[in-house]
Design a protein around this motif. Structure first.
Motif, PDB file in Angstrom:
ATOM      1  N   THR A 124      -3.726  -7.839  -7.070  1.00  0.00           N
ATOM      2  CA  THR A 124      -2.611  -7.131  -7.702  1.00  0.00           C
ATOM      3  C   THR A 124      -2.705  -7.138  -9.225  1.00  0.00           C
ATOM      4  O   THR A 124      -2.223  -6.215  -9.870  1.00  0.00           O
ATOM      5  CB  THR A 124      -1.276  -7.728  -7.239  1.00  0.00           C
ATOM      6  OG1 THR A 124      -1.324  -9.151  -7.337  1.00  0.00           O
ATOM      7  CG2 THR A 124      -0.993  -7.336  -5.796  1.00  0.00           C
ATOM      8  N   ALA A 148      -1.103  -3.574 -13.916  1.00  0.00           N
ATOM      9  CA  ALA A 148       0.165  -2.872 -13.676  1.00  0.00           C
ATOM     10  C   ALA A 148       1.283  -3.826 -14.057  1.00  0.00           C
ATOM     11  O   ALA A 148       1.122  -5.040 -13.995  1.00  0.00           O
ATOM     12  CB  ALA A 148       0.295  -2.477 -12.207  1.00  0.00           C
ATOM     13  N   PRO A 174       3.693  -1.398  -6.987  1.00  0.00           N
ATOM     14  CA  PRO A 174       4.287  -0.081  -6.751  1.00  0.00           C
ATOM     15  C   PRO A 174       5.515  -0.186  -5.844  1.00  0.00           C
ATOM     16  O   PRO A 174       5.590  -1.074  -4.979  1.00  0.00           O
ATOM     17  CB  PRO A 174       3.170   0.700  -6.057  1.00  0.00           C
ATOM     18  CG  PRO A 174       1.907   0.004  -6.462  1.00  0.00           C
ATOM     19  CD  PRO A 174       2.279  -1.450  -6.592  1.00  0.00           C
ATOM     20  N   VAL A 175       6.448   0.710  -6.006  1.00  0.00           N
ATOM     21  CA  VAL A 175       7.683   0.725  -5.215  1.00  0.00           C
ATOM     22  C   VAL A 175       7.375   0.761  -3.725  1.00  0.00           C
ATOM     23  O   VAL A 175       8.029   0.070  -2.930  1.00  0.00           O
ATOM     24  CB  VAL A 175       8.574   1.917  -5.633  1.00  0.00           C
ATOM     25  CG1 VAL A 175       9.751   2.085  -4.689  1.00  0.00           C
ATOM     26  CG2 VAL A 175       9.049   1.732  -7.067  1.00  0.00           C
ATOM     27  N   ARG A 176       6.379   1.534  -3.307  1.00  0.00           N
ATOM     28  CA  ARG A 176       6.028   1.597  -1.878  1.00  0.00           C
ATOM     29  C   ARG A 176       5.619   0.228  -1.339  1.00  0.00           C
ATOM     30  O   ARG A 176       5.900  -0.104  -0.192  1.00  0.00           O
ATOM     31  CB  ARG A 176       4.910   2.609  -1.630  1.00  0.00           C
ATOM     32  CG  ARG A 176       5.429   4.027  -1.532  1.00  0.00           C
ATOM     33  CD  ARG A 176       4.375   5.061  -1.247  1.00  0.00           C
ATOM     34  NE  ARG A 176       3.508   4.759  -0.127  1.00  0.00           N
ATOM     35  CZ  ARG A 176       2.336   5.347   0.069  1.00  0.00           C
ATOM     36  NH1 ARG A 176       1.883   6.252  -0.769  1.00  0.00           N
ATOM     37  NH2 ARG A 176       1.594   5.030   1.119  1.00  0.00           N
ATOM     38  N   PRO A 199      -3.503  -2.527  -4.696  1.00  0.00           N
ATOM     39  CA  PRO A 199      -2.440  -1.540  -4.896  1.00  0.00           C
ATOM     40  C   PRO A 199      -2.237  -1.158  -6.359  1.00  0.00           C
ATOM     41  O   PRO A 199      -1.438  -0.278  -6.661  1.00  0.00           O
ATOM     42  CB  PRO A 199      -1.202  -2.253  -4.348  1.00  0.00           C
ATOM     43  CG  PRO A 199      -1.459  -3.686  -4.644  1.00  0.00           C
ATOM     44  CD  PRO A 199      -2.953  -3.864  -4.452  1.00  0.00           C
ATOM     45  N   THR A 200      -2.971  -1.804  -7.274  1.00  0.00           N
ATOM     46  CA  THR A 200      -2.742  -1.573  -8.705  1.00  0.00           C
ATOM     47  C   THR A 200      -3.998  -1.250  -9.501  1.00  0.00           C
ATOM     48  O   THR A 200      -3.898  -0.788 -10.633  1.00  0.00           O
ATOM     49  CB  THR A 200      -2.095  -2.818  -9.346  1.00  0.00           C
ATOM     50  OG1 THR A 200      -2.955  -3.933  -9.121  1.00  0.00           O
ATOM     51  CG2 THR A 200      -0.715  -3.090  -8.759  1.00  0.00           C
ATOM     52  N   CYS A 205      -5.660   3.616  -5.078  1.00  0.00           N
ATOM     53  CA  CYS A 205      -5.189   2.263  -4.855  1.00  0.00           C
ATOM     54  C   CYS A 205      -4.755   2.155  -3.399  1.00  0.00           C
ATOM     55  O   CYS A 205      -4.311   3.155  -2.806  1.00  0.00           O
ATOM     56  CB  CYS A 205      -4.015   1.948  -5.782  1.00  0.00           C
ATOM     57  SG  CYS A 205      -4.481   1.803  -7.514  1.00  0.00           S
ATOM     58  N   LEU A 239      -2.221   4.902  -2.119  1.00  0.00           N
ATOM     59  CA  LEU A 239      -1.139   5.167  -3.078  1.00  0.00           C
ATOM     60  C   LEU A 239      -1.510   6.317  -3.990  1.00  0.00           C
ATOM     61  O   LEU A 239      -2.660   6.606  -4.205  1.00  0.00           O
ATOM     62  CB  LEU A 239      -0.851   3.908  -3.899  1.00  0.00           C
ATOM     63  CG  LEU A 239      -0.304   2.735  -3.078  1.00  0.00           C
ATOM     64  CD1 LEU A 239      -0.388   1.447  -3.871  1.00  0.00           C
ATOM     65  CD2 LEU A 239       1.133   3.012  -2.690  1.00  0.00           C
TER      66      LEU A 239
END
Length: 168
Positions: free
Chosen positions: A9, A15, A19-21, A139-140, A148, A168
């Motif tokens: 991450t 980041a 992320p919101v998701r 994810p980032t 991502c 993403l």
């Protein structure tokens, strides 16, 4: 049992936050799995507060505070499925054979480090159950990947099923 699987991450260097998701998936998950390279203990604090259960290890970029709080290899049994979480597994060439030998008492090995999604099964040389290897990517920080990513999975009846890679 619903799993969220993530790694690498790198918050806040890659980041500011997840992320919101991914946070939405934390809310839906029964268990959150993180395979290291957090960078900031604040993200660990946040996941410990929001996840019903967190299984996690430290990564090569994690400093002393994270290494004090997390193991190098995290282990848990979830509905009969023996899980191990580690950051690095070495080069992709020979990974299945190497990890099957190194984790003989494991059904699922979650790892990170490469930021490259991975989903394979290693057949054990001397019989026994196969080893499923999962890397959710990042994810980032997509690095050389087109997107991502993170994974979700379901454990039911003592079996891992429905592993899904999310872009993403």
């Amino acid at each position: 049992m619903r799993l969220l699987i993530t790694a690498d991450t790198h918050v806040p260097t890659r980041a500011r936050d997840l992320p919101v998701r991914v946070w939405d998936e934390v809310e839906r998950a029964d268990v959150v799995i993180h395979a290291g390279d957090w960078m900031d203990p604040g993200l660990l604090d946040a996941l410990e507060q929001r996840a019903p259960r967190l299984i996690a290890c430290w990564g090569n970029n994690d400093g002393p505070e994270l290494r004090e709080r997390l193991p190098e290899v995290a282990r848990a049994t979830l509905d009969g499925v023996r899980l191990a979480v580690v950051h690095e597994t070495g080069a992709s060439a020979g990974r299945e054979k190497r990890t099957a030998a190194a984790f003989p008492d494991t059904d699922v090995l979650v790892f990170g480090h490469s930021h490259i999604p991975w989903d394979t099964t290693a057949t054990r040389a001397f019989g026994g159950s196969d080893l499923r290897l999962l890397n959710p990517g990042s994810p980032t920080d997509r690095r050389r990947q087109p997107r991502c990513t993170y994974m979700t999975a379901v454990i039911s009846g003592g079996q891992l099923g429905e592993v899904e890679l999310h872009r993403l």
